[in-house]
Design an enzyme around this catalytic site. Sequence first.
Site, short mmCIF file in Angstrom:
data_model
loop_
_atom_site.label_atom_id
_atom_site.label_comp_id
_atom_site.label_asym_id
_atom_site.label_seq_id
_atom_site.Cartn_x
_atom_site.Cartn_y
_atom_site.Cartn_z
N HIS A 126 0.90 -17.07 31.11
CA HIS A 126 1.45 -16.85 29.77
C HIS A 126 0.30 -16.93 28.78
CE1 HIS A 126 4.66 -16.75 26.72
NE2 HIS A 126 3.77 -17.41 25.99
N CYS A 127 0.15 -15.89 27.98
CA CYS A 127 -0.97 -15.81 27.04
C CYS A 127 -0.47 -15.98 25.61
CB CYS A 127 -1.67 -14.45 27.19
SG CYS A 127 -3.06 -14.24 26.06
N ILE A 128 -0.95 -17.04 24.93
CA ILE A 128 -0.51 -17.27 23.55
C ILE A 128 -1.04 -16.19 22.62
CG2 ILE A 128 -0.35 -19.76 23.89
CD1 ILE A 128 -2.98 -19.98 22.26
N ASN A 131 1.41 -13.61 22.73
CA ASN A 131 2.76 -14.17 22.59
C ASN A 131 3.69 -13.61 23.66
OD1 ASN A 131 4.77 -15.76 21.35
ND2 ASN A 131 5.52 -14.02 20.16
N ASN A 132 3.17 -13.52 24.87
CA ASN A 132 3.91 -12.88 25.95
C ASN A 132 3.31 -13.30 27.28
OD1 ASN A 132 5.72 -11.19 27.25
ND2 ASN A 132 4.67 -9.29 26.72
#
Length: 286
Positions: A126-128, A131-132
């Site tokens: 999950h990559c901040i 945002n996905n």
Amino acid sequence: MKRKGVGFSLPVTVVMLVIGFIYFASVFTFIDRWFSLTSSPGIANAAAFTALALMCIYNYSIAVFRDPGRVPLNYMPDVEDPESPVHEIKRKGGDLRYCQKCSHFKPPRAHHCRVCKRCVLRMDHHCIWINNCVGHTNYKVFFVFVVYAVTACVYSLVLLVGSLTVEPQDEEEEMGSYLRTIYVISAFLLIPLSIALGVLLGWHIYLILQNKTTIEYHEGVRAMWLAEKGGQVYKHPYDIGAYENLTLILGPNILSWLCPTSRHIGSGVRFRTAFDSIPDSSETKH
């Protein structure tokens, strides 16, 4: 497939602002000061950097808004299917992988994301910053974005350094406080970004060549240790050779490797393995 319920995200806003700042600094300060935007070299560099920036924004937007891959509601593993010799099981016990939070079975390589609150097909992480989740359907565009971002950062750094080598023609062209501020902020952004994104790019090139996700890499470290402890040799089941691994992720056509195409990726519930004798039609569909 587009994601549902995408709202405001501070990290995404920051990324877009940084892209915008680096673009305007590179074109209207570095290129203009080094070549002049009215000269042929200036126009050529401005056009090249603009194209690079547009590809960054386009691929980044797809990575943000594209759904990373949902597990079909009717998914049920077929343990008797002879064409699927690999069935992942729970770490403890011998049952097929079942998500207690989503209340359904998980296909191979799928994992539950605590942030997205659902299972994601072939989840990498999950990559901040987008945002996905980075998963089955948006992994390639995420990777392509990183490629363009690294190229843009290095290109901008070259323009920054090159523009500093230009001797001013008169006192009016001496660097004022406004230009100094742009140069300091740009260097403060570009140097760490080039290093961080370069490391990230190298990491994902390694993963693609091995046909692994970030999660599978960490799981593989433990599996390798357990195999060695038992006197066995562990081999990642989805590693079918460096070039084949590349084509599975980036596509069969080399000319489209840096394009946000995804028609080749298949369903995301079945994947070719090193044990397959015949490629799965869903994975080789062009």
